[in-house]
Design an enzyme around this catalytic site. Structure first.
Site, PDB file in Angstrom:
ATOM      1  N   HIS A  34       0.714  25.502 -28.098  1.00 50.18           N
ATOM      2  CA  HIS A  34      -0.445  25.852 -26.887  1.00 50.18           C
ATOM      3  C   HIS A  34      -0.023  26.358 -25.838  1.00 50.18           C
ATOM      4  O   HIS A  34       1.353  27.110 -25.703  1.00 50.18           O
ATOM      5  CB  HIS A  34      -0.936  24.318 -26.698  1.00 50.18           C
ATOM      6  CG  HIS A  34       0.137  23.371 -26.101  1.00 50.18           C
ATOM      7  ND1 HIS A  34       0.916  23.658 -25.286  1.00 50.18           N
ATOM      8  CD2 HIS A  34       0.480  22.297 -26.615  1.00 50.18           C
ATOM      9  CE1 HIS A  34       1.653  22.501 -25.101  1.00 50.18           C
ATOM     10  NE2 HIS A  34       1.744  21.890 -25.738  1.00 50.18           N
ATOM     11  N   HIS A  37       3.333  25.924 -24.525  1.00 47.47           N
ATOM     12  CA  HIS A  37       4.661  26.531 -24.989  1.00 47.47           C
ATOM     13  C   HIS A  37       4.570  28.112 -24.748  1.00 47.47           C
ATOM     14  O   HIS A  37       5.963  28.808 -24.609  1.00 47.47           O
ATOM     15  CB  HIS A  37       4.423  26.544 -26.673  1.00 47.47           C
ATOM     16  CG  HIS A  37       4.626  25.129 -27.093  1.00 47.47           C
ATOM     17  ND1 HIS A  37       3.182  24.613 -27.472  1.00 47.47           N
ATOM     18  CD2 HIS A  37       5.482  24.508 -27.393  1.00 47.47           C
ATOM     19  CE1 HIS A  37       3.855  23.289 -28.051  1.00 47.47           C
ATOM     20  NE2 HIS A  37       4.922  23.346 -27.974  1.00 47.47           N
ATOM     21  N   ARG A 188      -0.087  16.987 -29.786  1.00 47.33           N
ATOM     22  CA  ARG A 188      -0.760  15.552 -30.296  1.00 47.33           C
ATOM     23  C   ARG A 188      -2.033  15.601 -29.733  1.00 47.33           C
ATOM     24  O   ARG A 188      -2.813  14.714 -30.190  1.00 47.33           O
ATOM     25  CB  ARG A 188       0.196  14.443 -29.910  1.00 47.33           C
ATOM     26  CG  ARG A 188       1.492  14.599 -30.625  1.00 47.33           C
ATOM     27  CD  ARG A 188       2.258  13.276 -30.425  1.00 47.33           C
ATOM     28  NE  ARG A 188       3.185  12.962 -31.215  1.00 47.33           N
ATOM     29  CZ  ARG A 188       4.618  13.506 -30.921  1.00 47.33           C
ATOM     30  NH1 ARG A 188       4.882  13.832 -29.634  1.00 47.33           N
ATOM     31  NH2 ARG A 188       5.515  13.180 -32.005  1.00 47.33           N
TER      32      ARG A 188
END
Lengths: 282, 282
Positions: A34, A37, A188
């Site tokens: 995402h 990162h 997550r």
């Protein structure tokens, strides 16, 4: 950009890079990337000649019953994203490449720094993290390695490991990247359904509110954590794992909001265990 | 030859060596050097441009009640010896340089390979060894590292650590160097008085005799170990710690003398705990 799957192949590349006197920036990830990162990749690109990104869902940092099997994976999409962000080499090994049969050597940071916070509800998690990061560091031999401050405890543990084991690598912690409504980006978050996704803003909402309290002079840690707990309890779908107010470097609990302070929380919402934090210099 | 005491200082030297494209051979020692150590230094000199020798009595590999305090030390004599043997850099840090306060990260090879043999009578010993060797490897960044085969288990454990942690270092095991009467050279031989020194030959005597038995066709491990035990019992001053016949690579017990075999013993004589072994390809 090249994608490599074996230790041998990446070693040959790294040797060439070093022979040319180039600097290496490294972003270890578990993939399903995402904006958080990608901010690490971009920062690494600014500060180094070559950027290596590893994509590896590391089994040893998941406990029994955790989400190792179901952790989201999408190497094709990830590769495109990191290429656009400026990566030069992607290292995406299989599990048996990183943990061949009989592999039994571990790197462990002992003490409260790994036992508290996420270490309390995820025993063995940080042992898995420090072991895989050590291996990746030994393979990639980076000058600088980039980690998201969202995993604040991970940053503190890795910094301690590097110091304790005399590794000559600069650890660069990078700011949390958030969605527009404040939710910290996380692979997550995909686990959340629509209702849970709305409920998940309770983490950042609580942190932003106590940040205001501190800005207005609140000094007492217990009042801050009491506020967070009661604020999260307003959200029916949220179940608190921990709320901790600690020294950002040692992760030891503090009573007074003073110095380099970390306010960290873990909250379960549906299947997802979400973490978030703010770090303040008071 | 230069002698350096701090991690910073040796790092600067190592960087220069690497910048010049030179190879580094490394001999980690606890000092009080004998011909065994010097054979490692000479071998390292033949195979590398630069030889680094560390001299550090590592506290974490000594158990409570062991001889850390009394372990013999003589840096001045050691420095002369390694200089003559061809060393370029001696790294001789103080304990707080290698283990500053709060240091709590360990490298551990788990499993039978560290639990049996010396691991059984010295719990935690190999955890101390792998931790200090990791740190030294991270500081010296050698291409090759040289270890004496006298510490056969140490060699097997370090080889496994290097493999498991993906370190790009070649481990070079070197033959045991013996006194004229067969006693394996060891810094701990200094603990022996005259009578004990004579008794100490019972270790090599036993090994040489079973080597003959095997040469004459003996295949059964239990008969070999029975012979060694009864042979050592002839020596009043000797007290057996262990006699083990194992696979040289995994250190798992074997019943038949076949393949790459290690016959290893540890025997207490007076204050000294002596070890010796032979490795045979059958």
């Amino acid at each position: 950009m090249i994608i490599l799957n074996t230790i041998n192949d990446i070693r040959l590349e790294i040797k060439e890079v070093l022979r040319d006197g180039k600097s290496i920036g490294f972003v270890p990830t578990m993939g399903y990337l995402h904006e958080g990162h990608l901010s690490l990749v971009k920062r690494a690109k600014q500060e180094n000649d070559i950027v290596v990104v590893s994509i590896f869902v590391n089994p040893t940092q998941f406990g029994p019953g955790e989400d190792f099997e179901s952790y989201p994976r999408d190497l094709e999409r990830d590769s495109k994203l990191v290429k656009d962000a400026g990566a030069d080499i992607v290292f995406a090994p299989q599990v048996n490449e990183m943990y061949p049969e009989g592999c039994s050597t571990y790197v462990e940071v002992e003490g409260n720094i790994t036992k508290k916070l996420c270490g309390a509800s995820r025993p063995g998690h940080f042992k898995g993290v420090t072991t895989i990061v050590s291996k990746l560091f030994n393979i990639v031999t980076p000058h600088r390695a980039y980690f998201g401050q969202k995993d604040a405890q991970q940053v503190a543990v890795i910094e301690k490991m590097v110091r304790d084991l005399c590794l000559d690598i600069e650890i660069v912690p990078c700011p949390i990247i958030r969605e527009d409504d404040g939710l910290a980006m996380s692979s997550r978050n995909i686990y959340l359904n629509e209702e849970e996704r709305r409920a998940a803003t309770i983490l950042s909402d609580s942190l932003f509110k106590v940040q205001e309290m501190i800005r207005h002079g609140e000094k007492q840690a217990s009042r801050i954590s009491d506020f967070i707990i009661s604020n999260i309890k307003n959200e029916e779908l949220a179940e608190i794992d921990y709320v901790e107010i600690v020294s950002a470097k040692t992760l030891e609990e503090i009573e007074e909001i003073k110095g380099d302070v970390l306010i960290a929380l873990a909250v379960k919402i549906g299947k997802a265990r979400l973490i978030d934090n703010i770090r303040l210099e008071v």
